[in-house]
Design a protein around this motif. Structure first.
Motif, short mmCIF file in Angstrom:
data_model
loop_
_atom_site.label_atom_id
_atom_site.label_comp_id
_atom_site.label_asym_id
_atom_site.label_seq_id
_atom_site.Cartn_x
_atom_site.Cartn_y
_atom_site.Cartn_z
N ALA A 93 -19.33 -22.70 -65.17
CA ALA A 93 -20.49 -22.92 -64.30
C ALA A 93 -20.60 -21.86 -63.22
O ALA A 93 -21.70 -21.61 -62.71
CB ALA A 93 -20.41 -24.31 -63.67
N GLY A 94 -19.46 -21.24 -62.86
CA GLY A 94 -19.49 -20.20 -61.84
C GLY A 94 -19.53 -18.79 -62.39
O GLY A 94 -19.48 -17.83 -61.62
N VAL A 95 -19.61 -18.63 -63.71
CA VAL A 95 -19.63 -17.31 -64.33
C VAL A 95 -21.07 -16.81 -64.40
O VAL A 95 -21.94 -17.46 -65.00
CB VAL A 95 -19.01 -17.37 -65.75
N ARG A 96 -21.32 -15.65 -63.78
CA ARG A 96 -22.69 -15.14 -63.70
C ARG A 96 -23.31 -14.89 -65.07
O ARG A 96 -24.50 -15.10 -65.28
CB ARG A 96 -22.71 -13.85 -62.87
N ALA A 97 -22.52 -14.40 -66.02
CA ALA A 97 -23.06 -14.09 -67.34
C ALA A 97 -23.60 -15.35 -68.01
O ALA A 97 -24.67 -15.32 -68.62
CB ALA A 97 -21.98 -13.44 -68.21
N LEU A 98 -22.88 -16.46 -67.91
CA LEU A 98 -23.36 -17.71 -68.49
C LEU A 98 -24.56 -18.25 -67.72
O LEU A 98 -25.49 -18.82 -68.32
CB LEU A 98 -22.24 -18.75 -68.50
N GLN A 99 -24.56 -18.08 -66.41
CA GLN A 99 -25.71 -18.52 -65.63
C GLN A 99 -26.97 -17.77 -66.06
O GLN A 99 -28.03 -18.36 -66.26
CB GLN A 99 -25.45 -18.29 -64.14
N ARG A 100 -26.84 -16.44 -66.22
CA ARG A 100 -27.99 -15.65 -66.66
C ARG A 100 -28.45 -16.05 -68.06
O ARG A 100 -29.65 -16.06 -68.36
CB ARG A 100 -27.65 -14.15 -66.61
N LEU A 101 -27.49 -16.38 -68.93
CA LEU A 101 -27.84 -16.79 -70.29
C LEU A 101 -28.69 -18.07 -70.28
O LEU A 101 -29.75 -18.13 -70.91
CB LEU A 101 -26.58 -17.01 -71.11
N VAL A 102 -28.23 -19.09 -69.58
CA VAL A 102 -28.94 -20.38 -69.58
C VAL A 102 -30.29 -20.25 -68.87
O VAL A 102 -31.31 -20.77 -69.36
CB VAL A 102 -28.06 -21.46 -68.92
N VAL A 103 -30.31 -19.56 -67.73
CA VAL A 103 -31.58 -19.37 -67.02
C VAL A 103 -32.54 -18.55 -67.88
O VAL A 103 -33.75 -18.82 -67.92
CB VAL A 103 -31.33 -18.68 -65.67
N GLY A 104 -32.01 -17.55 -68.62
CA GLY A 104 -32.86 -16.79 -69.53
C GLY A 104 -33.44 -17.66 -70.62
O GLY A 104 -34.60 -17.49 -71.03
N GLY A 105 -32.67 -18.62 -71.13
CA GLY A 105 -33.20 -19.56 -72.11
C GLY A 105 -34.33 -20.40 -71.55
O GLY A 105 -35.35 -20.62 -72.21
N TRP A 106 -34.16 -20.86 -70.30
CA TRP A 106 -35.22 -21.65 -69.66
C TRP A 106 -36.48 -20.81 -69.49
O TRP A 106 -37.60 -21.28 -69.78
CB TRP A 106 -34.74 -22.15 -68.30
N LEU A 107 -36.33 -19.57 -69.00
CA LEU A 107 -37.50 -18.70 -68.81
C LEU A 107 -38.20 -18.41 -70.14
O LEU A 107 -39.43 -18.40 -70.22
CB LEU A 107 -37.07 -17.40 -68.13
N THR A 108 -37.41 -18.16 -71.18
CA THR A 108 -37.99 -17.86 -72.50
C THR A 108 -38.78 -19.05 -73.03
O THR A 108 -39.91 -18.89 -73.52
CB THR A 108 -36.88 -17.48 -73.50
N LEU A 109 -38.20 -20.24 -72.95
CA LEU A 109 -38.88 -21.44 -73.44
C LEU A 109 -40.15 -21.71 -72.64
O LEU A 109 -41.20 -22.06 -73.20
CB LEU A 109 -37.95 -22.64 -73.38
N THR A 110 -40.09 -21.53 -71.32
CA THR A 110 -41.27 -21.77 -70.49
C THR A 110 -42.38 -20.79 -70.80
O THR A 110 -43.54 -21.17 -70.98
CB THR A 110 -40.89 -21.67 -69.00
N ALA A 111 -42.03 -19.49 -70.88
CA ALA A 111 -43.04 -18.47 -71.17
C ALA A 111 -43.63 -18.67 -72.56
O ALA A 111 -44.85 -18.54 -72.76
CB ALA A 111 -42.43 -17.08 -71.04
N ALA A 112 -42.79 -18.99 -73.55
CA ALA A 112 -43.28 -19.20 -74.91
C ALA A 112 -44.21 -20.41 -74.98
O ALA A 112 -45.24 -20.38 -75.68
CB ALA A 112 -42.11 -19.39 -75.87
N THR A 113 -43.89 -21.48 -74.26
CA THR A 113 -44.74 -22.67 -74.27
C THR A 113 -46.10 -22.39 -73.65
O THR A 113 -47.14 -22.81 -74.19
CB THR A 113 -44.05 -23.82 -73.51
N LEU A 114 -46.12 -21.66 -72.54
CA LEU A 114 -47.40 -21.28 -71.93
C LEU A 114 -48.21 -20.41 -72.89
O LEU A 114 -49.43 -20.58 -73.03
CB LEU A 114 -47.15 -20.54 -70.61
N GLY A 115 -47.52 -19.46 -73.56
CA GLY A 115 -48.21 -18.60 -74.51
C GLY A 115 -48.79 -19.38 -75.68
O GLY A 115 -49.94 -19.14 -76.11
N LEU A 116 -48.03 -20.34 -76.21
CA LEU A 116 -48.52 -21.16 -77.32
C LEU A 116 -49.73 -21.99 -76.90
O LEU A 116 -50.66 -22.19 -77.69
CB LEU A 116 -47.40 -22.07 -77.82
N LEU A 117 -49.71 -22.47 -75.67
CA LEU A 117 -50.83 -23.28 -75.18
C LEU A 117 -52.11 -22.44 -75.12
O LEU A 117 -53.19 -22.92 -75.48
CB LEU A 117 -50.49 -23.84 -73.80
#
Length: 677
Positions: A180-204
């Motif tokens: 939970a304190g490793v920056r690389a994993l934090q960036r990975l999970v946050v990147g997944g959230w950003l990707t899913l959010t942007a893709a959902t807006l694009g699909l809409l």
């Protein structure tokens, strides 16, 4: 990664195979991904009087717009009146203008199936007698073109974002809390959230154009967006965005308060400075926070998965009440396996040396992956039965072929995971590894010791007293003291950097860890391809529906005993090239000695008209050594060819041969015998 196969597991696999056979053997009818199963007037018929309306029957309920059903006269002018309506069940009709002239009319349809996919096509019928028509393109751009490609890419990104978001968070909570304190994993999970959010807006935004015109210019059409929001798919996308807001809060707590609790617990344990009572309270608070995050994460993850299940294949057809929960479990299992695998790969390559990824974390992920694979097998068996319905659909339909590819990729991943598990077992043998790497590590330590001594000498030469790196004070003036403290701090940072580099080299020098990295990287590479195939599956007509539609649209071969006297022959073909498969259908009327009318229809495997460059017909009566008699049909419209005055000189068992050319180099001749006269 999977465990060694035990007799109990082998029994489970055999049981699953038996259940699969029983399910496939006793499949019941189902529908998904709507297909045209009937029409009135039917395709290719010649009617004496112009009909008052056109009706189309689909394999399931569909959504229609004002221009979903169009009827075009031979000059391409629309002759329908009003908007299409549901006249009962899955049949939809549109009225026609009165007084239609003789000729060939084109019926074009563009609807949205209950599982959210656009379905479009066209066929022809004639009034009085066939005629030429200028209609060659019905204007159906739904689901194709640039918008279709962007929509498919957006779906891929949305699945990828979901998998990384949920799988990465599951890896941290269930396998490696220190992550939970490793920056690389934090960036990975946050990147997944950003990707899913942007893709959902694009699909809409893309959805309106994707299901209607297919034009990029309509992506920002607010009227289309308003229509999308009133559909089931639009509601699912909006629900996904709302759940992503809750997911953002979950991620913030996971990498904020939860990560700080983990760091505080590690510090207290290392210094042994906390009192026993306060340590127990802190541990209890951390467990409560972790439990709350786990429950909240499961709810959010299941809700996000439901946004797919409620709008796609699982929501329609056979047993939707069972299929949707099964689909949710399937998506969760995929996310835990593939997303956790991605997080493990990042941890192996990017985790800092002071927060090492231990073998316990890898073993916990191995158990999580094993459970996910079992869930995938169980849910996959049910989904395969539901979408295919027969063994032949595996090879005879595109959906079945893609499913076979997916099964093969999963098998490859499981095989590579077995190799990864072996590397994990070797990592648990530190003594042997240490003995093998002692000479190299000793050389590394010696070199770093020399580097530290050189740094000390540099510091002394620059005016810092010996031992400044250890924080020893001096009796110099305040200015000198401040300067010495700054130099000492700089020296300490350099020593920390050297120490970190040494630990990283020690970690990377472990051959077992390097082997685990390579095998996990191979798994991740296969997973990328697997995700692409899975995305394609969600956009492909299920094999069960494809076969049902083909059976419903293919008329039984007629014979001279028929009251109409007409003859219909269906001949599948395969030129061997790209998109070389299809069906050619010949209607010969009245199929008697003398002049006959011939209509030839070329269809793709899914029943849509196939626009091929050339088709030839030849008639041969081998018993009397007559022929081949060439017939040169003329193109009427897409997939429809016709010839009048086809002469049959005498009755007999005639061979009807059709040569189909699908490209400059791909052609094939198929034939069938029929009694004529």
């Amino acid at each position: 990664m999977t465990r060694t196969i035990t007799p109990r597991l082998r029994t489970l696999v055999l049981l699953l195979l038996a259940v699969t056979g029983a399910l496939l053997a006793g499949a019941a009818p189902a529908s998904a991904h709507a297909a045209l199963t009937g029409s009135d007037p039917a395709q290719g018929v010649v009617v004496d009087r112009a009909p008052r309306q056109i009706s189309l029957t689909f394999s399931e309920q569909v959504a229609l717009g004002d221009h979903s059903l169009r009827v075009l006269d031979p000059k391409g002018k629309a002759v329908q009146s009003g908007r299409p309506v549901n006249v009962g069940g899955t049949t939809y009709a549109v009225r026609l203008h009165s007084g239609l002239a003789d000729g060939t009319y084109t019926v074009a349809y563009q609807v949205v199936s209950a599982d959210s996919h656009p379905v479009a096509g066209a066929y022809t019928f004639s009034v009085g007698a066939p005629s030429r028509t200028v209609v060659s393109d019905t204007g159906s751009g739904a689901g194709g073109g640039a918008v279709g490609g962007l929509y498919s890419f957006g779906r891929y990104l949305s699945y990828a974002g979901y998998i990384v978001l949920i799988g990465g968070a599951a890896f941290v909570l269930a396998c490696w809390r220190q992550g939970a304190g490793v920056r690389a994993l934090q960036r990975l999970v946050v990147g997944g959230w950003l990707t899913l959010t942007a893709a959902t807006l694009g699909l809409l935004l893309l959805r309106g154009s994707y299901t209607s015109s297919g034009k990029l210019g309509d992506v920002f059409d607010l009227d289309l967006l308003g229509q999308v929001l009133q559909t089931k798919t639009g509601a699912a996308l909006v629900s996904r965005l709302l759940l992503l807001a809750a997911a953002a809060l979950f991620v913030a707590v996971l990498f904020g308060a939860y990560a700080r609790r983990e760091e505080e617990e590690e510090s207290a344990s290392a210094e042994q400075a906390a009192e026993e009572g306060s340590a127990e309270v802190a541990a209890a608070e951390r467990r409560d926070l972790g439990f709350g995050l786990a429950i909240g994460g499961i709810v959010v993850a299941a809700g996000l998965a439901a946004s797919w299940a409620m709008a796609e294949h699982a929501s329609t057809g056979l047993q939707p009440g069972v299929a949707m929960p099964v689909d949710i479990v399937h998506l969760l299992a995929v996310a835990c396996w593939l997303g956790g695998l991605t997080a493990l790969l990042v941890a192996l390559y990017r985790a800092p040396a002071d927060v090492p990824l231990g073998t316990d974390a890898v073993r916990r992920f191995s158990r999580l992956a094993f459970g996910s694979v079992l869930a995938l097998v169980v849910t996959g068996v049910y989904q395969s039965w539901r979408q295919l319905g027969s063994w032949s659909a595996f090879t005879d339909t595109r959906y079945g072929q893609l499913l076979l590819v997916k099964i093969g990729l999963v098998a490859v991943m499981v095989g590579v995971a077995r190799i990864s598990r072996r590397w994990t077992a070797r990592l648990a043998e530190p003594e042997a590894t240490k003995a093998e790497s002692e000479p190299e590590l000793a050389d590394s330590d010696s070199a770093e010791k020399e580097s530290a001594e050189e740094l000390e000498e540099v510091a002394v030469a620059a005016g810092a007293p010996a031992g400044a790196g250890t924080g020893e004070g001096t009796d110099a003036s305040d200015a000198d003291t401040a300067e010495s403290a700054e130099r000492a701090a700089q020296l300490a940072r350099q020593r920390d950097a050297i120490d970190t580099a040494r630990r990283r080299r020690q970690r990377d020098a472990d051959p077992n860890r390097s082997g685990l990295r390579r095998s996990v990287l191979a798994e991740a590479a296969v997973a990328v391809v697997l995700l692409a195939v899975t995305t394609a599956l969600t956009q492909t007509e299920p094999g069960r529906t494809e076969q049902e539609a083909a059976a419903a649209s293919a008329p039984a071969a007629s014979s001279p005993a028929d009251t109409s006297g007409a003859l219909t022959l269906d001949m599948p073909f395969d030129t061997g090239g790209k998109n070389g498969k299809g069906l050619v259908r010949i209607d010969l009327d009245p199929a008697r000695v003398g002049a006959n009318e011939m209509h030839l229809y070329v269809q793709r495997p899914d029943g849509r008209p196939y626009d091929i460059p050339e088709v030839k017909v030849a008639l041969t009566l081998k018993a009397k050594k007559i022929g081949p008699l060439p017939v040169a049909p003329e193109r009427v419209t897409t997939g429809h060819w016709a010839a009048s005055g086809v002469q049959v000189p005498m009755a007999g068992d005639w061979e009807v041969a059709v040569t189909v050319r699908t490209s400059d180099i791909d052609q094939v001749t198929v034939s069938k015998n029929a009694q004529i006269g």
